[in-house]
Motif scaffolding. Sequence first.
Motif, PDB file in Angstrom:
ATOM      1  N   ILE A  32       0.874  -1.174   0.000  1.00 19.29           N
ATOM      2  CA  ILE A  32       0.000   0.000   0.000  1.00 19.29           C
ATOM      3  C   ILE A  32       0.907   1.220   0.000  1.00 19.29           C
ATOM      4  N   LYS A  40      -3.194   5.287   4.584  1.00 17.32           N
ATOM      5  CA  LYS A  40      -2.609   3.937   4.673  1.00 17.32           C
ATOM      6  C   LYS A  40      -2.786   3.323   6.059  1.00 17.32           C
ATOM      7  N   SER A 187       2.372  -1.371   4.251  1.00 19.78           N
ATOM      8  CA  SER A 187       2.343   0.007   3.775  1.00 19.78           C
ATOM      9  C   SER A 187       3.776   0.522   3.778  1.00 19.78           C
TER      10      SER A 187
END
Length: 233
Positions: A32, A40, A187
């Motif tokens: 992400i 995120k 992320s």
Amino acid sequence: MLEIIDLTFYYGNIKALDRVTFKIKDGSFVLIVGANASGKTTLLKILCGLLPIQKGKIMFDKKELSQNDLRYLCGYVFHNPLNQIVGTTVEEDIAFGLENIGMERNRMIKEVEKTLKSFGLYELKEKDPATLSAGQLQKLATASVTVLKPKYLFLDEPTSMLDEQDSKQIKQCLKDLNDSGITILVSTHDLEQFLDTSNWIIHLNNGKIDFEGEIKEFLEKDFPDVERPGCFN
Ligand SMILES: Nc1ncnc2c1ncn2[C@@H]1O[C@H](COP(=O)(O)OP(=O)(O)OP(=O)(O)O)[C@@H](O)[C@H]1O
Ligand SMILES: [Mg+2]
């Protein structure tokens, strides 16, 4: 498969996520990315049951999940691993979650030992977590979540506080976990770090997904907030 449908989330008046919809295939390793404040962390925290599902649905095998279901199914490693260390020794920290679910003692000892070894933490088992390096802490936080055998593992910027060598080790750990069948979502601001571990990427822009697909395809586009890895310039 985890199916995220029309997830919208507000902090007061601030809309942090806006009708986010995507699927997480079992066995995948998903990245992400997105600028600061793009949503995120909020997304990961909802997916692991730390924040409530305000609007939208999360489905697993066609069943709608509650916030509590997500807590059992998914593990989360915080951006700052210190936020989740609870034990006074490395070993105790890994055992904590198992004690909480009431695992029988002999089995718990075996599970803790197995996890200590697989994360390369065995030699450090009696150490106070406060004395560990950033890389060792990140490994400990990941180990303490993984010992609970989540089906899905979410990590918020796992390499951002690490030097190159520690980053490499954590990435290898995550790769091994993924190979063992755990689905992983990471992320990151550092795409280059994960080019060889992941294939699928989601780009968040102001709480909305504006790209989902293969990394190769993503890199052909130009997102101003994403630093293109050197090899693609
Ligand atoms: N606890 C909070 N209270 C109020 N607003 C928040 C809170 N946490 C996040 N936000 C807001 O929600 C939006 C999304 O933030 P979030 O932390 O999810 O983004 P992010 O992509 O993880 O950013 P970063 O890359 O800086 O970590 C931002 O506008 C942020 O200011
Ligand atoms: Mg964040």
